[in-house]
Design a protein around this motif. Structure first.
Motif, PDB file in Angstrom:
ATOM      1  N   GLU A 216     -28.154   1.090  -3.492  1.00 15.07           N
ATOM      2  CA  GLU A 216     -27.325   0.076  -3.856  1.00 15.07           C
ATOM      3  C   GLU A 216     -26.196  -0.300  -2.584  1.00 15.07           C
ATOM      4  O   GLU A 216     -25.904   0.918  -2.310  1.00 15.07           O
ATOM      5  CB  GLU A 216     -26.580   0.152  -5.236  1.00 15.07           C
ATOM      6  N   VAL A 217     -25.965  -1.462  -2.364  1.00 12.95           N
ATOM      7  CA  VAL A 217     -25.130  -1.735  -1.203  1.00 12.95           C
ATOM      8  C   VAL A 217     -23.841  -2.122  -1.907  1.00 12.95           C
ATOM      9  O   VAL A 217     -23.498  -3.130  -2.752  1.00 12.95           O
ATOM     10  CB  VAL A 217     -25.729  -2.951  -0.425  1.00 12.95           C
ATOM     11  N   TYR A 218     -22.381  -1.502  -1.303  1.00 13.36           N
ATOM     12  CA  TYR A 218     -21.225  -1.621  -1.653  1.00 13.36           C
ATOM     13  C   TYR A 218     -20.081  -1.994  -0.514  1.00 13.36           C
ATOM     14  O   TYR A 218     -20.691  -1.616   0.620  1.00 13.36           O
ATOM     15  CB  TYR A 218     -20.517  -0.708  -2.570  1.00 13.36           C
ATOM     16  N   THR A 219     -19.157  -2.553  -0.665  1.00 13.69           N
ATOM     17  CA  THR A 219     -18.273  -2.761   0.415  1.00 13.69           C
ATOM     18  C   THR A 219     -17.037  -2.028   0.175  1.00 13.69           C
ATOM     19  O   THR A 219     -16.208  -1.732   1.281  1.00 13.69           O
ATOM     20  CB  THR A 219     -17.885  -4.143   0.340  1.00 13.69           C
ATOM     21  N   SER A 220     -17.067  -1.410  -0.908  1.00 12.02           N
ATOM     22  CA  SER A 220     -15.744  -0.148  -1.329  1.00 12.02           C
ATOM     23  C   SER A 220     -16.133   0.436  -2.488  1.00 12.02           C
ATOM     24  O   SER A 220     -17.102   0.095  -3.182  1.00 12.02           O
ATOM     25  CB  SER A 220     -14.700  -0.995  -1.514  1.00 12.02           C
ATOM     26  N   ALA A 221     -15.675   1.674  -2.370  1.00 11.00           N
ATOM     27  CA  ALA A 221     -15.673   2.608  -3.528  1.00 11.00           C
ATOM     28  C   ALA A 221     -15.349   2.000  -4.788  1.00 11.00           C
ATOM     29  O   ALA A 221     -15.933   2.037  -5.814  1.00 11.00           O
ATOM     30  CB  ALA A 221     -15.152   3.836  -3.315  1.00 11.00           C
ATOM     31  N   ALA A 222     -14.381   1.377  -4.831  1.00 15.85           N
ATOM     32  CA  ALA A 222     -13.514   0.635  -5.917  1.00 15.85           C
ATOM     33  C   ALA A 222     -14.719  -0.455  -6.589  1.00 15.85           C
ATOM     34  O   ALA A 222     -14.648  -0.809  -7.735  1.00 15.85           O
ATOM     35  CB  ALA A 222     -12.458  -0.155  -5.590  1.00 15.85           C
ATOM     36  N   GLN A 223     -15.488  -1.020  -5.722  1.00 18.69           N
ATOM     37  CA  GLN A 223     -16.613  -1.817  -6.081  1.00 18.69           C
ATOM     38  C   GLN A 223     -17.394  -1.306  -6.859  1.00 18.69           C
ATOM     39  O   GLN A 223     -18.273  -1.970  -7.813  1.00 18.69           O
ATOM     40  CB  GLN A 223     -16.869  -2.868  -4.906  1.00 18.69           C
ATOM     41  N   ILE A 224     -17.942  -0.240  -6.877  1.00 17.79           N
ATOM     42  CA  ILE A 224     -19.037   0.645  -7.378  1.00 17.79           C
ATOM     43  C   ILE A 224     -18.767   0.615  -8.901  1.00 17.79           C
ATOM     44  O   ILE A 224     -19.816  -0.039  -9.613  1.00 17.79           O
ATOM     45  CB  ILE A 224     -19.280   2.050  -6.948  1.00 17.79           C
ATOM     46  N   ARG A 225     -17.876   0.836  -9.564  1.00 21.28           N
ATOM     47  CA  ARG A 225     -17.631   0.688 -11.026  1.00 21.28           C
ATOM     48  C   ARG A 225     -17.788  -0.941 -11.262  1.00 21.28           C
ATOM     49  O   ARG A 225     -18.398  -1.137 -12.525  1.00 21.28           O
ATOM     50  CB  ARG A 225     -16.218   1.147 -11.417  1.00 21.28           C
ATOM     51  N   GLU A 226     -17.197  -1.652 -10.672  1.00 21.20           N
ATOM     52  CA  GLU A 226     -17.052  -3.009 -11.082  1.00 21.20           C
ATOM     53  C   GLU A 226     -18.376  -3.690 -10.938  1.00 21.20           C
ATOM     54  O   GLU A 226     -18.822  -4.418 -11.900  1.00 21.20           O
ATOM     55  CB  GLU A 226     -15.990  -3.802 -10.023  1.00 21.20           C
ATOM     56  N   ARG A 227     -19.334  -3.352 -10.139  1.00 17.96           N
ATOM     57  CA  ARG A 227     -20.536  -3.861 -10.108  1.00 17.96           C
ATOM     58  C   ARG A 227     -21.573  -3.316 -10.774  1.00 17.96           C
ATOM     59  O   ARG A 227     -22.684  -3.929 -11.372  1.00 17.96           O
ATOM     60  CB  ARG A 227     -21.067  -4.269  -8.619  1.00 17.96           C
ATOM     61  N   SER A 228     -21.760  -2.021 -10.920  1.00 20.18           N
ATOM     62  CA  SER A 228     -22.299  -1.136 -11.591  1.00 20.18           C
ATOM     63  C   SER A 228     -22.465  -1.085 -13.286  1.00 20.18           C
ATOM     64  O   SER A 228     -23.212  -0.906 -14.262  1.00 20.18           O
ATOM     65  CB  SER A 228     -22.471   0.455 -11.246  1.00 20.18           C
ATOM     66  N   LYS A 229     -20.957  -1.749 -13.654  1.00 15.61           N
ATOM     67  CA  LYS A 229     -20.804  -1.850 -15.163  1.00 15.61           C
ATOM     68  C   LYS A 229     -21.404  -0.775 -16.068  1.00 15.61           C
ATOM     69  O   LYS A 229     -22.378  -0.897 -16.623  1.00 15.61           O
ATOM     70  CB  LYS A 229     -21.492  -3.176 -15.610  1.00 15.61           C
ATOM     71  N   PRO A 230     -20.777   0.493 -15.966  1.00 13.56           N
ATOM     72  CA  PRO A 230     -21.404   1.414 -16.560  1.00 13.56           C
ATOM     73  C   PRO A 230     -21.146   1.274 -18.036  1.00 13.56           C
ATOM     74  O   PRO A 230     -20.174   0.921 -18.535  1.00 13.56           O
ATOM     75  CB  PRO A 230     -20.555   2.785 -16.175  1.00 13.56           C
ATOM     76  N   THR A 231     -22.218   1.685 -18.669  1.00 17.88           N
ATOM     77  CA  THR A 231     -22.194   1.664 -20.187  1.00 17.88           C
ATOM     78  C   THR A 231     -22.642   3.106 -20.763  1.00 17.88           C
ATOM     79  O   THR A 231     -23.441   3.833 -19.999  1.00 17.88           O
ATOM     80  CB  THR A 231     -23.047   0.575 -20.982  1.00 17.88           C
TER      81      THR A 231
END
Length: 350
Positions: A216-231
């Motif tokens: 998966e490609v991200y621009t910041s570590a903070a974006q990981i949780r935002e885009r992966s939307k963990p459930t």
């Protein structure tokens, strides 16, 4: 008889002297070879630097020169052979690692160099929170497994995170020449793209190619949780992907995991950075008083302040975990696991 005895003693002494000379010669040759390999194959590493892991996963040891030269050689080299290391060890050989290995840092991961001793470096892994050291989880690694190429740092650049159990790095854009594999959770800076492929920077500053389906490609570590939307379901499904992975004390890679290294990496892949060890993971979570949900962590040990194991709730009364006795990550029924007598509560992180 006494004369024969003196001849035997004298011969024995000469033989013993020859044996010691041969032994010291072999040890000196081995030391020279190790130093030569260090000089030829690794960057200069000094205390105070930031270095980057240049192998699949660098195992951090409690003390330098502590590893067994025969059994642990695959974990000390560059490149490493972590799959063979885990598969060839007997149960007793794996048990020997308890207290000897501390944790692992993945390929490309930055570490802070705290000290050096011979061809070993004492480092701290900033991404692994622990009360042991404010700089990060500490331990000793061979210098030959580190690179000091400053351009390797992700910084504010786009990066990939491996979300398959393993992913391959290729020397060419056509993905036809395999360089080596890397673990789940590995993060590398992006330097280019092509159709269905991504070019990444290695710890030495060279370029490699990867299949986009493995990352998966991200621009910041903070974006990981935002885009992966963990459930709860997503977390449990990702954890189950590791079924069959070997147990290794201190392991945080998909070549070998311990119980808290397993839960740490699963949650980190969703942008949730738990502490590294089970006790600290328990202390960081929210207590669950009612029904458990998938992804909750269950803790076990003699007391709440002496946690010795962590497992993840998988649903339907089952847990997925890396138990020492089973030697591999398993999914099993909680009640029949034999662990409820040492149960010390459940914690939630979503």
């Amino acid at each position: 008889m006494r004369g024969d005895g003196r001849v035997l003693v004298s011969s024995g002494r000469r033989a013993g002297a020859l044996f010691l000379a041969l032994l010291f010669g072999l040890l000196a040759a081995a030391a020279c070879a190790l130093v030569a390999a260090r000089v030829a194959g690794a960057d200069e590493v000094r205390a105070g630097q930031t270095a980057f892991v240049d192998v699949q996963a660098a195992t951090l040891w409690t003390e330098p020169y502590q590893a067994r030269p025969d059994v642990d050689r695959p974990s000390l080299s560059n490149p490493t052979g972590l799959t063979s290391w885990a598969s060839r060890m007997t149960g007793s050989q794996k048990g020997w690692l308890i207290g000897k290995t501390q944790t692992q840092a993945l390929y490309g991961e930055p570490v802070r160099v705290l000290d050096t001793y011979g061809v070993w470096a004492r480092v701290a892994v900033p991404s692994q929170r622990t009360p042991k050291n404010r700089a990060g989880y500490p331990g000793w690694v061979p210098m030959a497994q580190l690179s000091t190429q400053s351009g390797t740092a992700i910084g504010g650049r786009e990066f990939v995170q491996v979300v398959k159990k393993h992913a391959l790095l290729y020397d060419d854009r056509a993905l036809s020449r395999v360089d080596h594999s890397v673990s789940f959770g590995t993060r590398l800076a992006v330097t280019g793209r092509a159709a269905g492929k991504v070019r990444v920077e290695s710890p030495k500053g060279d370029d490699d190619w990867m299949d986009l389906r493995a990352v998966e490609v991200y621009t910041s570590a903070a974006q990981i949780r935002e885009r992966s939307k963990p459930t709860p379901l997503k977390v449990a499904q990702r954890a189950a992907m590791f079924r069959g992975t070997p147990y290794i004390w201190g392991g945080t890679s998909s070549y070998g995991l311990d119980c808290s290294g397993f839960t740490y990496q699963v949650y980190r892949s969703f942008g949730i950075n738990l502490p590294r060890d089970a006790q600290d993971q328990r202390d960081a979570g929210r207590a669950v008083g009612g029904s458990r949900v998938k992804g909750d962590l269950l803790f076990f040990g003699p007391s709440p302040s002496n946690i010795t194991h962590v497992a993840m709730y998988y649903g339907d009364g089952k847990i997925v975990h890396a138990p020492y006795g089973a030697s591999r990550v398993v999914v099993e029924d909680l009640r029949s696991s034999g662990r409820m007598s040492s149960y010390q509560g459940t914690r939630r992180y979503l």
